[in-house]
Design a protein around this motif. Structure first.
Motif, PDB file in Angstrom:
ATOM      1  N   SER A  57      43.233  33.720  28.794  1.00 46.72           N
ATOM      2  CA  SER A  57      43.997  34.938  29.010  1.00 46.72           C
ATOM      3  C   SER A  57      43.064  36.090  29.313  1.00 46.72           C
ATOM      4  N   GLY A  58      43.618  37.107  29.881  1.00 43.85           N
ATOM      5  CA  GLY A  58      42.819  38.269  30.214  1.00 43.85           C
ATOM      6  C   GLY A  58      43.703  39.252  30.952  1.00 43.85           C
ATOM      7  N   VAL A  59      43.052  40.097  31.711  1.00 44.73           N
ATOM      8  CA  VAL A  59      43.778  41.091  32.507  1.00 44.73           C
ATOM      9  C   VAL A  59      43.540  40.756  33.975  1.00 44.73           C
ATOM     10  N   VAL A 122      39.977  47.165  33.644  1.00 46.96           N
ATOM     11  CA  VAL A 122      39.007  46.286  34.307  1.00 46.96           C
ATOM     12  C   VAL A 122      39.656  44.912  34.409  1.00 46.96           C
ATOM     13  N   PHE A 123      39.444  44.233  35.530  1.00 47.52           N
ATOM     14  CA  PHE A 123      40.150  42.968  35.750  1.00 47.52           C
ATOM     15  C   PHE A 123      39.225  41.763  35.563  1.00 47.52           C
ATOM     16  N   ASP A 124      39.709  40.778  34.825  1.00 49.35           N
ATOM     17  CA  ASP A 124      38.965  39.528  34.693  1.00 49.35           C
ATOM     18  C   ASP A 124      38.994  38.748  36.001  1.00 49.35           C
ATOM     19  N   GLU A 125      40.130  38.793  36.673  1.00 47.75           N
ATOM     20  CA  GLU A 125      40.226  38.152  37.987  1.00 47.75           C
ATOM     21  C   GLU A 125      41.155  38.988  38.853  1.00 47.75           C
ATOM     22  N   ILE A 126      40.865  38.949  40.134  1.00 47.25           N
ATOM     23  CA  ILE A 126      41.770  39.554  41.109  1.00 47.25           C
ATOM     24  C   ILE A 126      42.257  38.423  42.011  1.00 47.25           C
ATOM     25  N   TRP A 127      43.542  38.396  42.227  1.00 43.97           N
ATOM     26  CA  TRP A 127      44.114  37.391  43.134  1.00 43.97           C
ATOM     27  C   TRP A 127      44.816  38.153  44.251  1.00 43.97           C
ATOM     28  N   SER A 128      44.612  37.690  45.488  1.00 42.43           N
ATOM     29  CA  SER A 128      45.268  38.417  46.573  1.00 42.43           C
ATOM     30  C   SER A 128      45.443  37.578  47.827  1.00 42.43           C
ATOM     31  N   ASN A 129      46.626  37.709  48.377  1.00 40.49           N
ATOM     32  CA  ASN A 129      46.877  37.340  49.770  1.00 40.49           C
ATOM     33  C   ASN A 129      46.965  38.700  50.458  1.00 40.49           C
ATOM     34  N   LEU A 150      36.436  44.656  39.178  1.00 39.64           N
ATOM     35  CA  LEU A 150      36.255  43.339  38.557  1.00 39.64           C
ATOM     36  C   LEU A 150      35.289  43.468  37.388  1.00 39.64           C
ATOM     37  N   GLY A 151      35.557  42.743  36.313  1.00 40.56           N
ATOM     38  CA  GLY A 151      34.611  42.695  35.197  1.00 40.56           C
ATOM     39  C   GLY A 151      33.311  42.043  35.656  1.00 40.56           C
ATOM     40  N   PRO A 152      32.272  42.128  34.815  1.00 43.48           N
ATOM     41  CA  PRO A 152      30.951  41.627  35.214  1.00 43.48           C
ATOM     42  C   PRO A 152      30.961  40.157  35.622  1.00 43.48           C
ATOM     43  N   ASP A 153      31.784  39.346  34.942  1.00 40.13           N
ATOM     44  CA  ASP A 153      31.825  37.920  35.291  1.00 40.13           C
ATOM     45  C   ASP A 153      33.096  37.559  36.060  1.00 40.13           C
ATOM     46  N   GLY A 154      33.709  38.562  36.613  1.00 36.37           N
ATOM     47  CA  GLY A 154      35.015  38.328  37.241  1.00 36.37           C
ATOM     48  C   GLY A 154      34.910  37.690  38.624  1.00 36.37           C
ATOM     49  N   THR A 155      36.022  37.125  39.034  1.00 33.05           N
ATOM     50  CA  THR A 155      36.115  36.535  40.378  1.00 33.05           C
ATOM     51  C   THR A 155      37.367  37.064  41.062  1.00 33.05           C
ATOM     52  N   ALA A 156      37.216  37.357  42.338  1.00 35.17           N
ATOM     53  CA  ALA A 156      38.399  37.677  43.142  1.00 35.17           C
ATOM     54  C   ALA A 156      38.681  36.479  44.042  1.00 35.17           C
ATOM     55  N   VAL A 191      40.175  30.074  51.437  1.00 38.65           N
ATOM     56  CA  VAL A 191      40.242  30.652  50.092  1.00 38.65           C
ATOM     57  C   VAL A 191      38.828  31.083  49.744  1.00 38.65           C
ATOM     58  N   LEU A 192      38.652  32.395  49.583  1.00 38.24           N
ATOM     59  CA  LEU A 192      37.325  32.943  49.289  1.00 38.24           C
ATOM     60  C   LEU A 192      37.222  33.276  47.811  1.00 38.24           C
ATOM     61  N   ALA A 193      36.066  32.955  47.230  1.00 40.93           N
ATOM     62  CA  ALA A 193      35.761  33.344  45.849  1.00 40.93           C
ATOM     63  C   ALA A 193      34.721  34.448  45.935  1.00 40.93           C
ATOM     64  N   VAL A 194      35.080  35.611  45.436  1.00 42.31           N
ATOM     65  CA  VAL A 194      34.211  36.780  45.549  1.00 42.31           C
ATOM     66  C   VAL A 194      33.745  37.181  44.156  1.00 42.31           C
ATOM     67  N   THR A 195      32.424  37.238  43.982  1.00 40.03           N
ATOM     68  CA  THR A 195      31.861  37.610  42.672  1.00 40.03           C
ATOM     69  C   THR A 195      30.749  38.631  42.880  1.00 40.03           C
TER      70      THR A 195
END
Ligand SMILES: C[S@@+](CC[C@H](N)C(=O)[O-])C[C@H]1O[C@@H](n2cnc3c(N)ncnc32)[C@H](O)[C@@H]1O
Length: 210
Positions: A57-59, A122-129, A150-156, A191-195
């Motif tokens: 869980s997270g934000v 602050v977001f743990d993950e960002i999801w977007s189309n 994005l948080g420090p270890d977050g992924t979009a 599908v891109l993973a952005v960190t």
């Protein structure tokens, strides 16, 4: 009228969209004036099936939520998660709120206009189309606005059709200093993973001449 105008005035014409993610069936309400009102957008389908659904869980942020398929799946899968579903389209936000209630996530899915998200979230993950059709400059402005949250270890996790510029968006993001991986490619979608770049990438190069 475009789906991304902020106050669509077309008649509502409610209808339902049904889809399955990870063996769970969803039925969400859509209507005129929102993106992909008649079916789950194929790009969104690729994103939800190819990107790893979070296990903690997270934000989370669903950026450009439309009627909320991504936000509702995330909130349904993670009963402790809070999901900000951000969209400029007022009707989309109304539908997200309704759909969140339908999946038992009322109160945990926050349908918000971009300016209504508190600055300290602050977001743990960002999801977007993301809304490619708003134009490159606006799209880049939107990503420049939200990715730094994005948080420090977050992924979009972003999905973009290759023919709509998936590969050039990949390059642009890398040029902005993000670490970008093509996580998956299916049906013409990337599908891109952005960190954030790893600290090692930021260290000055030791040229051995000191
Ligand atoms: C490609 S659609 C995806 C909608 C939904 N996530 C889905 O998968 O069906 C992109 C969404 O971004 C929204 N949008 C456009 N400009 C935006 C902006 N500047 N900030 C947030 N959302 C925006 C549009 O209204 C639209 O709902």
């Amino acid at each position: 009228m475009h789906y991304f105008t902020s106050d669509p005035t077309a008649p509502d014409r409610p209808r339902d969209v049904e889809f399955t993610v990870g063996g769970v069936a969803y039925r969400l309400r859509t209507g005129a004036g929102v993106f992909s009102a008649d079916r789950l957008d194929p790009g969104t389908g690729v994103l939800l099936r190819k990107a790893p659904l979070p296990v903690r869980s997270g934000v989370f942020l669903d950026l450009g939520s439309g009627y909320g398929p991504i936000a509702c799946v995330l909130a349904d899968r993670l009963p402790g998660a809070t999901v900000y579903a951000v969209d400029v389209n007022a009707r989309a936000r109304e539908l997200v709120a309704r759909n969140a209630a339908a999946v038992g996530a009322a109160g945990r899915v926050i349908a918000a206009a971009p300016d209504d998200v508190p600055d300290d979230v602050v977001f743990d993950e960002i999801w977007s189309n993301p809304p490619i059709r708003i134009g490159k400059d606006e799209l880049h402005d939107m990503l420049d606005r939200w990715l730094p949250r994005l948080g420090p270890d977050g992924t979009a996790w972003l999905v973009v059709a290759r023919h709509l510029g998936g590969d050039s968006l990949h390059k642009w993001l890398a040029g902005r200093g993000w670490q970008v991986a093509r996580h998956a490619s299916q049906q013409g979608y990337r599908v891109l993973a952005v960190t954030r770049p790893s600290p090692a990438d930021l260290l000055p190069v030791d040229r051995g001449d000191t």
